[in-house]
Design an enzyme around this catalytic site. Structure first.
Site, PDB file in Angstrom:
ATOM      1  CE  LYS A   1      -3.603   2.368   2.599  1.00  9.44           C
ATOM      2  NZ  LYS A   1      -4.547   2.317   3.708  1.00  9.44           N
TER       3      LYS A   1
ATOM      4  CE  LYS B   1      -6.114   1.989  -0.461  1.00 15.13           C
ATOM      5  NZ  LYS B   1      -6.528   2.140   0.893  1.00 15.13           N
TER       6      LYS B   1
HETATM    7  C1  PBG Z   1      -7.117   3.343   5.514  1.00 15.99           C
HETATM    8  C2  PBG Z   1      -7.629   3.243   4.145  1.00 15.99           C
HETATM    9  C3  PBG Z   1      -7.557   4.239   3.174  1.00 15.99           C
HETATM   10  C4  PBG Z   1      -8.147   3.711   2.032  1.00 15.99           C
HETATM   11  C5  PBG Z   1      -8.587   2.440   2.336  1.00 15.99           C
HETATM   12  N1  PBG Z   1      -8.249   2.161   3.646  1.00 15.99           N
HETATM   13  C6  PBG Z   1      -7.088   5.619   3.262  1.00 15.99           C
HETATM   14  C7  PBG Z   1      -5.698   5.916   3.541  1.00 15.99           C
HETATM   15  O1  PBG Z   1      -4.834   5.039   3.655  1.00 15.99           O
HETATM   16  O2  PBG Z   1      -5.431   7.101   3.666  1.00 15.99           O
HETATM   17  C8  PBG Z   1      -8.256   4.451   0.734  1.00 15.99           C
HETATM   18  C9  PBG Z   1      -9.190   3.890  -0.247  1.00 15.99           C
HETATM   19  C10 PBG Z   1      -9.483   4.786  -1.385  1.00 15.99           C
HETATM   20  O3  PBG Z   1      -8.865   5.825  -1.617  1.00 15.99           O
HETATM   21  O4  PBG Z   1     -10.420   4.439  -2.117  1.00 15.99           O
HETATM   22  N2  PBG Z   1      -7.967   2.728   6.425  1.00 15.99           N
END
Ligand code: PBG
Length: 338
Positions: free
Chosen positions: A209, A262
């Site tokens: 991520k 991601k």
């Molecule tokens: C954190 C989380 C995020 C997303 C999913 N889980 C936000 C982040 O890491 O700031 C982002 C998902 C998206 O942008 O669609 N719990």
């Protein structure tokens, strides 16, 4: 090299790739990658404060939902043949430690129960992280480091993550999906689940991520923008590809059942690399910013939303993802004839 050029020259006019592009039937026959509704996981936001759906301004077509809407969403996802749903929660109360994430009567556990009641065969995943539940918006518990800066305390955060996962599993979640990027959390959560009799509940790790600008629109949807600083101290640097494989290996060893990359579209190279290096199912998160770009371009009349979206989703599958978390799940399923 010379030989290749020569033999290519000799192939034409005998060899003609266009023969296989002549008709829809032939093109379909030789198509390598496909998308279907069962490839899509629909993200949903359940709120403990709302009585009616509230549109998310940064994500046209996406709503924060009251928990009472959960059963209907479950039936919709099932009837469209989606691969599943993943739930995020907006609690009544936030605090520095994100304790509301562990509340068995919080919005996510309640929504899970309602969804599994309404459509038991639907795969219900839960995002496990505390950023929606902390008052500072970070994905963990804070501490002051040796430089005097506030940072997320990795090891102190593991406990609240594990307890949140337990509340989600107890409510009936099929898959626990930790998105916090703390080191060691997959193994820690696995041990907690096993210790509580949930050894059959799978973990989908957000293994790879990145600290991405493409999460911008989500932070309104989940009300989780960090109040100070950013997430670069725990999410990955966008310049790194080898590190993705390191994260993948660690999560595999810790017992992840599935892994995720991601965001998706700016990281198709990473999806392809991860696909090559693991036998685990690979998911990809087509994140809020990717969705918002297509919606904005379509609303401005600049793009054909249906074609562009299905092409983007296909590219994620072609790169190697087995399934895709996407806000376009319902629309895309309908475009595909579901
Ligand atoms: C954190 C989380 C995020 C997303 C999913 N889980 C936000 C982040 O890491 O700031 C982002 C998902 C998206 O942008 O669609 N719990």
């Amino acid at each position: 090299m010379f030989g290749t050029l020569l033999s290519c020259a000799a192939m034409f006019p005998t060899i003609r790739p266009r023969r296989l592009r002549r008709s829809p039937a032939i093109r379909r026959l030789v198509r390598e990658a496909h998308v279907e509704p069962s490839d899509f996981i629909l993200p949903l936001f359940f709120s403990d404060v709302l009585d009616e759906p509230r549109p998310v301004g940064t994500m046209p077509g996406v709503f924060q939902l009251p928990v009472k809407a959960a059963a209907e969403q479950a039936r919709l996802a099932r009837d469209l043949g989606l691969g599943g749903v993943i739930l995020f929660g907006l609690p009544k109360q936030k605090d520095p430690c994100g304790e509301a994430a562990c509340d068995p009567d919080g919005p996510v556990p309640r929504a899970v129960r309602a969804m599994k009641d309404a459509a038991p065969e639907l795969c219900v995943m839960t995002d496990t992280c505390v950023d929606e539940y902390t008052d500072h918006g970070h994905c963990g518990i804070l501490k002051q480091d040796a430089r005097g800066e506030m940072v997320v305390d990795n090891d102190a955060t593991l406990d609240v993550l594990a307890r949140s996962a337990l509340a989600q599993a107890a409510a009936g979640a099929d898959v626990i999906a930790p998105s916090d990027m703390m080191d060691g959390r997959v193994g820690f959560i696995r041990a907690a689940l096993d210790g509580a009799g949930h050894s059959d509940i799978a973990i989908l790790s957000y293994a790879v991520k990145y600290a991405s600008a493409f999460y911008g629109p989500f932070r309104e949807a989940a009300d989780c923008a960090p109040k100070f600083g950013d997430r670069a101290g725990y999410q990955m640097d966008p310049g790194n590809a080898r590190e993705a494989l390191r994260e993948l290996e660690l999560d595999e060893h810790e017992g992840a059942d599935m892994v995720m990359v991601k965001p998706a579209l700016p990281y198709l190279d990473i999806i392809a690399k991860v696909r090559e290096h693991t036998h685990l199912p690979v998911g990809a998160y087509n994140v809020s910013g990717e969705y918002a770009m297509l919606k904005a371009a379509a609303q401005a009349g600049m793009l054909d939303e249906k074609r562009a979206t299905l092409e983007a989703l296909l590219s994620i599958r072609r790169a190697g993802a087995d399934f895709i978390l996407t806000y376009h799940a319902v629309e895309a399923a309908r475009w595909l004839g579901a």
